[in-house]
Design an enzyme around this catalytic site. Structure first.
Site, PDB file in Angstrom:
ATOM      1  N   LYS A 137     118.852   0.489 111.348  1.00  0.00           N
ATOM      2  CA  LYS A 137     119.382  -0.126 110.121  1.00  0.00           C
ATOM      3  C   LYS A 137     120.867  -0.501 110.222  1.00  0.00           C
ATOM      4  CE  LYS A 137     115.648   1.730 107.451  1.00  0.00           C
ATOM      5  NZ  LYS A 137     114.691   0.824 106.866  1.00  0.00           N
TER       6      LYS A 137
ATOM      7  N   TYR B 229     108.694   9.931 106.512  1.00  0.00           N
ATOM      8  CA  TYR B 229     108.380   8.691 107.229  1.00  0.00           C
ATOM      9  C   TYR B 229     109.285   8.565 108.450  1.00  0.00           C
ATOM     10  CZ  TYR B 229     107.686   3.659 108.012  1.00  0.00           C
ATOM     11  OH  TYR B 229     107.388   2.434 108.553  1.00  0.00           O
TER      12      TYR B 229
ATOM     13  N   ASP C 294     116.265  12.333 112.781  1.00  0.00           N
ATOM     14  CA  ASP C 294     115.977  10.921 112.514  1.00  0.00           C
ATOM     15  C   ASP C 294     116.908  10.441 111.397  1.00  0.00           C
ATOM     16  OD1 ASP C 294     115.063   8.452 111.883  1.00  0.00           O
ATOM     17  OD2 ASP C 294     112.963   9.008 111.640  1.00  0.00           O
TER      18      ASP C 294
HETATM   19  C1  LIG Z   1     113.716   7.890 108.633  1.00  0.00           C
HETATM   20  C2  LIG Z   1     113.122   6.620 109.200  1.00  0.00           C
HETATM   21  N1  LIG Z   1     112.658   6.621 110.460  1.00  0.00           N
HETATM   22  C3  LIG Z   1     112.151   5.505 111.026  1.00  0.00           C
HETATM   23  C4  LIG Z   1     112.053   4.314 110.320  1.00  0.00           C
HETATM   24  C5  LIG Z   1     111.484   3.087 110.970  1.00  0.00           C
HETATM   25  O1  LIG Z   1     112.462   2.124 111.199  1.00  0.00           O
HETATM   26  P1  LIG Z   1     112.052   0.571 111.375  1.00  0.00           P
HETATM   27  O2  LIG Z   1     111.546   0.111 110.054  1.00  0.00           O
HETATM   28  O3  LIG Z   1     113.346  -0.098 111.795  1.00  0.00           O
HETATM   29  O4  LIG Z   1     111.013   0.510 112.441  1.00  0.00           O
HETATM   30  C6  LIG Z   1     112.511   4.280 109.007  1.00  0.00           C
HETATM   31  C7  LIG Z   1     112.403   3.032 108.213  1.00  0.00           C
HETATM   32  O5  LIG Z   1     112.612   2.991 107.019  1.00  0.00           O
HETATM   33  C8  LIG Z   1     113.049   5.459 108.435  1.00  0.00           C
HETATM   34  O6  LIG Z   1     113.483   5.476 107.166  1.00  0.00           O
END
Ligand SMILES: Cc1ncc(COP(=O)(O)O)c(C=O)c1O
Length: 406
Positions: A245, A148, A218
Site C-alpha cells: 500500500k 485478512y 503483516d
Molecule cells: C493486512 C493485509 N495483508 C495483505 C493484504 C493484501 O494486499 P494486496 O491487496 O496488495 O494484495 C491486505 C490488503 O488489504 C492487508 O490488509
C-alpha cells in the site's frame, strides 16, 4: 432516500456495469469494490476527492483501501512518475530506484535488515511464508482468526485467538513440529482495527522465539501507524515483515523483509541452493519512484499531523454517537478509523461479528454517507490522507450526524 446520482435511472455507471457484466463475472475484477446493486464508476480523482462518471465529487476516506496516504494525483509523486515514464517503465535489469526505496525502508524499521519487492501485498505475504518454510523446514502457518492477509487461501492454517497470548502459546506448542510461521496483523484490519491489549505483541514475540517459529508481522495496512510502523509503537521485533500500500505511492506494490539470516535464503549470489523469487514487475521503477516520494514525504511530523486528524475523526464520531445515545462505537489508531454498528467490547474477531440488523444499519449508513458526498468502505473503515484538512473532517462528522438523525 439517497443523493447518489449513479443510482438514478439512465446513470452512466449503470450502463458501464451492464457492459462489464458481459465480459467479467458479475461485472467485477476486484471483489472489494463491488457494492449492490452496482458500484459507482469513477472518472477521476485528485487530492482528497474522487469524481464519478455522473460528475458527483466526494471526499475520499478510503484512498484505495488506505494505499494512497497522500490522496490522489499528488504533484510530487506525479512529477517523479512522469520523469520516470520517459526513462523507461520496466527493464530486465535492476535500477537505482529500487535501491533508494529499499534503503529508506531498511533505515526506518529496525527488524528489517534485507528486503525484496513484489507487486502486491498478497505476494509479499506468500513470499514471507515461503521464506519461513525454507528457513524452518516446516510447512504450516498459524494466523489469527478472521484476519485478512491477501487473496491467497492458506489451506492448512492453524487458527489463533487475537489478544489471548496464553491460549495462543498452548495452541502453538501443540502444533510445534509442523509450524513454520505465525502471521499477525498488529492492528487487525478485517475485524475492525482492534487494539492489541498491552503486552500482547511482545508476549507473542517471546512465545514464538522460545518455540523457534518465525514471526511475520503483516503491516500492509498498519505500516501507516507511524514513522517506523507498528513494531516500534507496540514494542516488538518481528523476524519478517510484510509491507504494501503506502510504500508504492499509489502504484501496485508489496515488500517482505526481515532478518538477513532468513532473507538470505533468496540470495542468488551465494553458492548452493537458494529460493527463487521472480516477478516481471518486481521493483519496477515507476512504483519505486512513486513509493520513494510517498515515503520521503512521511516525516515524523507528518505522521503526527495525520494522527491528530485521525483523533479529530474518532473523537468527533464518538461525540455524536454519545450525544445521540446510539449503540455504536469507533476504533482505530493514528490515521485509521472504523465505525462499528454495535456497542460490545472488541477484543478479537468473534467480538466484532454483527447481527443481521446491525449489519443492515451499517449498509444503510454507508450508502447515506455516499449520498452526502463522503466515501467510507462498505464496512465503515476509513483513513485520513495528507491533503485533508480539519474542515474536511468536521464536514464528514456533520454529515454523519445528519445520517444518524434520519
Ligand atoms: C493486512 C493485509 N495483508 C495483505 C493484504 C493484501 O494486499 P494486496 O491487496 O496488495 O494484495 C491486505 C490488503 O488489504 C492487508 O490488509
Amino acid at each position: 432516500m439517497t443523493n447518489n446520482k449513479y443510482l438514478e435511472p439512465g446513470a452512466r455507471s449503470a450502463e458501464l456495469y451492464e457492459r462489464a457484466r458481459a465480459v467479467m463475472p458479475g461485472g467485477n475484477t476486484r471483489t472489494t469494490v463491488y457494492s449492490a446493486p452496482y458500484p459507482a464508476y469513477v472518472a477521476s480523482a485528485s487530492g482528497a476527492t474522487v469524481t464519478d462518471v455522473e460528475g458527483q465529487t466526494r471526499l475520499d476516506f478510503v484512498n484505495n483501501y488506505t494505499a494512497l496516504i497522500h490522496g490522489h494525483a499528488h504533484p510530487r509523486i506525479l512529477d517523479a512518475v512522469s520523469r520516470q515514464l520517459t526513462l523507461g517503465t520496466a527493464v530486465s535489469f535492476p535500477t537505482e530506484t529500487e535501491v533508494r526505496l529499499a534503503e529508506l525502508l531498511v533505515d526506518r524499521v529496525d527488524s528489517i535488515e534485507r528486503l525484496r519487492f513484489t507487486n502486491s501485498g498478497t505476494e509479499a505475504v506468500m513470499m514471507a511464508v515461503q521464506a519461513a518454510r525454507a528457513f524452518t523446514g516446516r510447512q504450516k502457518v498459524a494466523r489469527f482468526e478472521g484476519c485478512y492477509h491477501g487473496a491467497y487461501d492458506y489451506a492448512e492454517d492453524v487458527l489463533l485467538p487475537f489478544n489471548q497470548p496464553e491460549a495462543d502459546g498452548r495452541i502453538l506448542a501443540e502444533h510445534l513440529g509442523e509450524l513454520a510461521a505465525v502471521l499477525v496483523d498488529p492492528l487487525p484490519h478485517r475485524p475492525g482495527f482492534i487494539d492489541p491489549i498491552a503486552g500482547f505483541l511482545p508476549r507473542l514475540r517471546e512465545i514464538t522465539r522460545e518455540l523457534g517459529i518465525v514471526l511475520i508481522s503483516d503491516e500492509i495496512i498498519s505500516f501507516r501507524l507511524g514513522y517506523a510502523g507498528p513494531q516500534e509503537r507496540y514494542g516488538y521485533q518481528a523476524d519478517l515483515t510484510t509491507l504494501g500500500k503506502i510504500i508504492g505511492g499509489g502504484f501496485p506494490v508489496g515488500a517482505f523483509g526481515g532478518r538477513a539470516e532468513i532473507m538470505n535464503t533468496f540470495d542468488p549470489s551465494r553458492s548452493g541452493s537458494h529460493l527463487t523469487h521472480g516477478g516481471t514487475f518486481n521493483g519496477n521503477p515507476v512504483t519505486m519512484v512513486a513509493g520513494y516520494e510517498s515515503m520521503a514525504m512521511l516525516t515524523p511530523a507528518e505522521f503526527d499531523r495525520l494522527a491528530a486528524l485521525g483523533d479529530r475523526v474518532r473523537v468527533g464520531l464518538a461525540n455524536i454517537i454519545e450525544a445521540r445515545g446510539l449503540s455504536w462505537q469507533v476504533t482505530g489508531q493514528a490515521s485509521l478509523f472504523k465505525l462499528h454498528g454495535h456497542p460490545r467490547k472488541l477484543v478479537d474477531y468473534r467480538s466484532s461479528l454483527m447481527t443481521e440488523a446491525e449489519r443492515s444499519a451499517v449498509e444503510k449508513f454507508y450508502m447515506a454517507m455516499l449520498g452526502e458526498g463522503f466515501i467510507l468502505t462498505p464496512d465503515l473503515c476509513g483513513a485520513v490522507s495528507t491533503p485533508m484538512t480539519a474542515q474536511n473532517i468536521d464536514d464528514m462528522i456533520a454529515a454523519a450526524d445528519r445520517v444518524f438523525a434520519t
